[in-house]
Design an enzyme around this catalytic site. Structure first.
Site, PDB file in Angstrom:
ATOM      1  N   GLU A  97       0.863  -1.179   0.000  1.00 28.74           N
ATOM      2  CA  GLU A  97       0.000   0.000   0.000  1.00 28.74           C
ATOM      3  C   GLU A  97       0.895   1.223   0.000  1.00 28.74           C
ATOM      4  O   GLU A  97       1.942   1.231   0.646  1.00 28.74           O
ATOM      5  CB  GLU A  97      -0.862   0.070   1.267  1.00 28.74           C
ATOM      6  CG  GLU A  97      -2.003  -0.898   1.302  1.00 28.74           C
ATOM      7  CD  GLU A  97      -1.707  -2.071   2.213  1.00 28.74           C
ATOM      8  OE1 GLU A  97      -0.775  -1.946   3.037  1.00 28.74           O
ATOM      9  OE2 GLU A  97      -2.371  -3.105   2.076  1.00 28.74           O
TER      10      GLU A  97
ATOM     11  N   TYR B  17       7.455   2.105  -8.235  1.00 23.25           N
ATOM     12  CA  TYR B  17       6.832   0.786  -8.413  1.00 23.25           C
ATOM     13  C   TYR B  17       6.205   0.626  -9.806  1.00 23.25           C
ATOM     14  O   TYR B  17       6.305  -0.445 -10.403  1.00 23.25           O
ATOM     15  CB  TYR B  17       5.808   0.531  -7.308  1.00 23.25           C
ATOM     16  CG  TYR B  17       6.436   0.430  -5.931  1.00 23.25           C
ATOM     17  CD1 TYR B  17       7.455  -0.487  -5.682  1.00 23.25           C
ATOM     18  CD2 TYR B  17       6.027   1.254  -4.882  1.00 23.25           C
ATOM     19  CE1 TYR B  17       8.040  -0.575  -4.430  1.00 23.25           C
ATOM     20  CE2 TYR B  17       6.601   1.168  -3.623  1.00 23.25           C
ATOM     21  CZ  TYR B  17       7.612   0.249  -3.400  1.00 23.25           C
ATOM     22  OH  TYR B  17       8.194   0.161  -2.158  1.00 23.25           O
TER      23      TYR B  17
HETATM   24  C1  LIG Z   1      10.391   5.953  -2.664  1.00 27.19           C
HETATM   25  C2  LIG Z   1      11.915   5.830  -2.406  1.00 27.19           C
HETATM   26  C3  LIG Z   1      12.177   4.461  -1.779  1.00 27.19           C
HETATM   27  C4  LIG Z   1      12.639   5.957  -3.752  1.00 27.19           C
HETATM   28  O1  LIG Z   1      14.028   5.688  -3.526  1.00 27.19           O
HETATM   29  P1  LIG Z   1      15.159   6.306  -4.508  1.00 27.19           P
HETATM   30  O2  LIG Z   1      16.411   5.609  -4.193  1.00 27.19           O
HETATM   31  O3  LIG Z   1      15.133   7.778  -4.435  1.00 27.19           O
HETATM   32  O4  LIG Z   1      14.586   5.843  -5.933  1.00 27.19           O
HETATM   33  P2  LIG Z   1      15.439   5.669  -7.272  1.00 27.19           P
HETATM   34  O5  LIG Z   1      16.531   6.674  -7.324  1.00 27.19           O
HETATM   35  O6  LIG Z   1      15.805   4.233  -7.435  1.00 27.19           O
HETATM   36  O7  LIG Z   1      14.357   6.063  -8.354  1.00 27.19           O
HETATM   37  C5  LIG Z   1      13.663   5.087  -9.111  1.00 27.19           C
HETATM   38  C6  LIG Z   1      12.473   5.749  -9.769  1.00 27.19           C
HETATM   39  O8  LIG Z   1      11.523   6.128  -8.776  1.00 27.19           O
HETATM   40  C7  LIG Z   1      10.886   7.352  -9.178  1.00 27.19           C
HETATM   41  N1  LIG Z   1      11.171   8.391  -8.185  1.00 27.19           N
HETATM   42  C8  LIG Z   1      12.041   8.330  -7.150  1.00 27.19           C
HETATM   43  N2  LIG Z   1      11.987   9.481  -6.444  1.00 27.19           N
HETATM   44  C9  LIG Z   1      11.092  10.276  -7.074  1.00 27.19           C
HETATM   45  C10 LIG Z   1      10.577  11.577  -6.812  1.00 27.19           C
HETATM   46  N3  LIG Z   1      11.011  12.286  -5.752  1.00 27.19           N
HETATM   47  N4  LIG Z   1       9.633  12.066  -7.626  1.00 27.19           N
HETATM   48  C11 LIG Z   1       9.184  11.363  -8.686  1.00 27.19           C
HETATM   49  N5  LIG Z   1       9.613  10.115  -8.984  1.00 27.19           N
HETATM   50  C12 LIG Z   1      10.558   9.586  -8.188  1.00 27.19           C
HETATM   51  C13 LIG Z   1      11.436   7.711 -10.525  1.00 27.19           C
HETATM   52  O9  LIG Z   1      10.599   7.112 -11.505  1.00 27.19           O
HETATM   53  C14 LIG Z   1      12.792   7.036 -10.487  1.00 27.19           C
HETATM   54  O10 LIG Z   1      13.277   6.744 -11.759  1.00 27.19           O
HETATM   55  P3  LIG Z   1      14.181   7.865 -12.518  1.00 27.19           P
HETATM   56  O11 LIG Z   1      15.250   8.268 -11.545  1.00 27.19           O
HETATM   57  O12 LIG Z   1      14.684   7.135 -13.712  1.00 27.19           O
HETATM   58  O13 LIG Z   1      13.234   8.985 -12.815  1.00 27.19           O
HETATM   59  C15 LIG Z   1      12.427   6.994  -1.489  1.00 27.19           C
HETATM   60  O14 LIG Z   1      11.963   8.228  -1.990  1.00 27.19           O
HETATM   61  C16 LIG Z   1      12.004   6.851  -0.046  1.00 27.19           C
HETATM   62  O15 LIG Z   1      12.676   6.205   0.750  1.00 27.19           O
HETATM   63  N6  LIG Z   1      10.837   7.480   0.319  1.00 27.19           N
HETATM   64  C17 LIG Z   1      10.328   7.402   1.683  1.00 27.19           C
HETATM   65  C18 LIG Z   1       9.807   6.023   2.021  1.00 27.19           C
HETATM   66  C19 LIG Z   1       8.764   5.554   1.021  1.00 27.19           C
HETATM   67  O16 LIG Z   1       7.877   6.289   0.615  1.00 27.19           O
HETATM   68  N7  LIG Z   1       8.848   4.253   0.657  1.00 27.19           N
HETATM   69  C20 LIG Z   1       7.961   3.657  -0.326  1.00 27.19           C
HETATM   70  C21 LIG Z   1       6.711   3.114   0.254  1.00 27.19           C
HETATM   71  S1  LIG Z   1       7.013   1.566   1.061  1.00 27.19           S
END
Ligand SMILES: CC(C)(COP(=O)(O)OP(=O)(O)OC[C@H]1O[C@@H](n2cnc3c(N)ncnc32)[C@H](O)[C@@H]1OP(=O)(O)O)[C@@H](O)C(=O)NCCC(=O)NCCS
Length: 161
Positions: A115, A127
């Protein structure tokens, strides 16, 4: 030329199961990442019971990311997956998710569920970019993300391994 930082993979240890000594850092990253953060005790209980808790450290020993989930029969429930704020947008989130999907596939799991808050665009992009699809909405599932905000819907996402 891209202004995105160079991925840090050379500076990363292998992803591994958490041990007790990891819980304080996981707790702190969970506080920094989720409005509905788990308590230190809940994380400790998760480690000791039937949850998966995997951690990913830099070679300098800093926790960069972790995964918390639970398997029920052939289904995986991703409960938390977080990247430390200073390490975001460098591909760690996508790599950790791919690692989990691959591991769960090898373990014989069939479906993955999670979720996510309707407002959590970063996670939804992460995702959907990996071919998860939205399979439902849970109305008003989440408490307000901060004071003054309404309760928030959850988007239920699914991936078939
Ligand atoms: C969601 C989260 C895990 C993403 O981690 P990350 O290491 O920054 O992600 P990545 O660098 O691997 O990015 C992968 C893709 O995710 C998307 N993405 C990541 N951050 C984004 C942002 N701030 N806005 C829009 N898209 C985003 C993009 O599609 C990205 O691909 P791209 O870089 O080619 O555009 C991180 O923002 C986080 O820890 N958030 C807080 C916890 C959370 O919400 N967890 C998920 C729910 S369980």
């Amino acid at each position: 030329m891209s202004t995105r930082p160079v991925p840090l993979l050379d500076d990363m240890e292998n992803i591994r199961p958490a041990i007790h000594e990891d819980i304080q850092a996981v707790f702190e990253l969970n506080l920094a990442s989720f409005a509905e953060a788990w308590s230190h005790q809940a994380l400790m209980d998760a480690l000791e019971h039937d949850y998966d808790l995997d951690v990913w450290h830099t070679t300098h020993g800093k926790l960069a990311a972790y995964y918390l989930g639970q398997d029920v029969l052939d289904e995986v429930h991703i409960m938390q997956l977080a990247v430390a704020p200073t390490f975001r947008r460098q591909g760690l989130g996508i790599r950790l998710t791919r690692y989990i999907l691959d591991k769960k596939h090898r373990e014989g799991m069939r479906h993955v569920w999670l979720e996510v808050r309707a407002s959590n665009v970063a996670a939804q992009h992460l995702y959907t970019g990996l071919d998860f699809r939205i399979s439902g909405i849970r109305k008003n599932y989440y408490t307000p993300r901060s004071e003054g905000f309404p309760r928030e819907d959850a988007r239920v996402m699914r991936y078939d391994l």
